[in-house]
Every structure is written in structure tokens, then in C-alpha cells.
Enzyme design. Sequence first.
Site: not given
Length: 472
Positions: A215-217, A255, A257
Site C-alpha cells: 500500500h505504500h508504493a 498509513h 498512503d
Amino acid sequence: MAKLIISSSVFQSQVADLLPCNKFKKSQLTHSLIDAYNLFQYFDEVIKEPYCTPMDYLRFHSESYVKAITKDQYNKPLPYDNSEEDWAQLNEIRDLWQQSTNEDSERRYKSRSELFRAFQNIKAQRDEENESEFSFPAPKRPKVVIESTSSESVDDENIVKKFNLSGDCPIFSYLPMYLQVTTGATLSLIKNLEKSTKDNEFERVIGINWDGGRHHALRQKAEGFCYINDIVLLIQALRKKGFQKISYVDFDLHHGDGVDNAFKFSNSIQTISLHLYEGGFFPGTGGLDSNKPPNRINIPLLHGFDDDNLNLIVGKIVIPLLNQHKPDVIIIQSGGDGLMGDRFKEWQLTIRGLTRAIMDIINLYKQSHIIVLGGGGYNELVMSRFNTYLTWSIVRKYSSHITNGLIKEYIEDDSDCVIQDHEFIEMYKEEHYKFWIYDEAGSAQCKKLINFNKAETLARLERKLVPPSKHE
């Protein structure tokens, strides 16, 4: 009942464990423990050779970034990473177990080069069929060439700096193969998803990929052990299939993000992230000031967050917001780095507590397809237990392959429950082979934290995010 699909195999898990933060064993321990409880037999489909092409990444990521991380020169042992010992550590354990039991199991690859040859065979077959797991019609794909003939070196400073390919996101051996397999595993879950109409009976699909949830990429930047954002690509693929009302719920300690940023201006995609929000904690985003209810929801939480807090947040905030959105598909990122025993030691959720929260959502929205993805979690022994227990909970509730409503494989609730014997059982020796040792009060692994999430703070979050008139 529902149609259950999971992407998991020895091949996939060995590829997934090329990721350095997996410590060469996280995915393999999960796959093996799920197999030890014979849970794969209860699925309608088990995807064993997932695959997608770099072209599929262009549905979100920039062409220059995709070219930088998919170079052929990375599909080999790199100069600073030419040892097989760490990656092959579980093979030795498995060989000893097999010799002592005379039991056979799914084929394991002895070296990374052997694993890559298997990948090449899969790639050749899929390329010949002109099909990736994303299944976009070829004429509609972006007409760009991904293959790069650049002579840039592996450690080219400009490339590393521009795309953040250092620190927790280094270029590692066989990176392109890792991306194609693990991203393909997520995208492969949606082939059987169809919208319900008045003319056909709704067939609910529940899909699982424990190697997904990156989920951060960002669009053109790697972040937080994440290179390709399979969640954003999944949502884009769902939209392509005609699904417009999609909700994303993120339970990871960090998070979400990358997903939040990708859809922050969308009225049809709802993103909900529960995460630790404290000064200096990665990624430092997701505060209350970023919210746009009911579609963009960030729930900032503090150190010591526990099961009671989670139950309140899900019941008082997450579910009312999902009720407002009425999603056709719910994507759940089930990162386990908030579990008790994780190396971050920030939250103290239990395996049962986090599983219960996720199952509450799955059970409540029976007319929504469900995709469950993995994510963070840096104690591999905890994560194998959690992923197996959540898989077991889904199977026990929704599999159509259970005879007379009974499942033969049990994970007992009592503290004496011992992990099922299997090829990696000795990895749990120091924990006395106990399944619940991290959740049991008084055990050496159960460490209580001070909880800074006070009742009044959580109530204030509820008032801020869910107006009283919207409660259901």
C-alpha cells in the site's frame, strides 16, 4: 456460501520471500502452515502460478519508473547479493523433516536460478497466450515498450535517488520476477468477479493473496518495502470490469498512503485507513486534517492500541462509513504489524481480535465481493499463525466444500493448542510449538503495552468522522 479463491503455492511463496523484509521465510511459513491444516482443499480455486506483465503496472505507475525497476539485468543474483544461503535456509529444514518422516510435499526449488527458470516457463506460456492475469484486451493496452536496453548499472545513483531505490526499497536479486508474480497474484483474484444484476443470481467471491497489499508504493516512487501498488492496480482493474462502488479498508500499523493518494479526489472509491500517527513514525501522513468523509477516511491512532479499541473503531466508525458507501467490492488490507509480538511493538492486537474485526466486515456485507490482502508484519512466526487463522475462519464460514457443515481441521481456542506437524514445525520450537503463545497472558511472548488511546479520544474521532444522523 461463497466462491473462495486463493493465490498460494510453494512457487509463489519462494518468489515472495525474495523481498528482503520477508527475511526469506515469511511467505513460505504462511503457505506451509495453511497447507498443514489442509485448508486449500476447501477453496474453489487455488492459483499456483500467478503472473502479470510490466505493461499492467502502467495502469497506475509511470513509464519511466516501470522501466527502472523491470530491467532484465535485475533478474539474476546481483553483485552485492550472490549468496544462496539465506534464501535457501528453509530448504535445509524441509529436507531434514522429509528424511525423518518419509513424507513428500509440494516441490520446492533448490536455488533462485532454478526458481527463475520455472518463472521463465510460466512467462513463455502466458506471453504466447498473450494474456496476463489482468486480462486487459491487448489493443487497449498502452502502446509503449517496457524492455530497456540501457547500460545503466544496478547502482546508478540517478536512478536510485529518483525512484527511492535504496534503504528499505533496494534493488534486489530477481526484483522483476518478484513483482510480476506477487502483483499477478493479486490481479488474478478478480477474473471471476461479476456485477450482480436483476437477471442473474449473485455469486459472491472471496479472494485471498497473503503476498499482496503493497500500500505504500507511489506512482513513480518505491516506499516502505513496496515497489508496485497492487491495491491501486486491483481497484483500476475492478473499475475496468464495471465496478464503481469500491471500498478499501486498511488495518496495517502504517498509513495506507499510496492508496489514499491515488484516490483522494474520487467520489466512487472509498479509502479507510486505521494507523499509528505519531511524530517521526513512517510515513508521517494520514492525520485528521486529510479527511473528506465519507470517502477519504484516515483514523489516526496512538501507541498501545488493543482489541477493545479496534472493536469500537470498527463498530462505531468503519461499519457506519461502509454503510454510507454501499460498496460492490470491499478490499481489506490485513497487515499484521500491529499484532502483539511484532518487532515494532507499537500496538497490542491479538490474532483473534484482528481476525474478528475482519470477519465482522466480511459477514456483514454479504452482497459485496471481498478481496483480502496481506501487508506488513515483521515477526514471521506471528504472521504465519495470523494468516492461517484468518484463512481458517473464512473457510469454516464460507466454503461450499465442507461436508455436513463440519470442517475436520481445527485450530483449538485453548492455550494448549499445538501447531499442526509439518515441514517447518521446528521453526516454532522455541515457542514450545504453541499456536496461541503470543496471545496468552503470562506467556513469555505476551508483552503488555501502555495504551494511550483513551475513551474520550476515540469518541472524538467518532464524532469527527461519522455524524450522528449517519449511524446505522
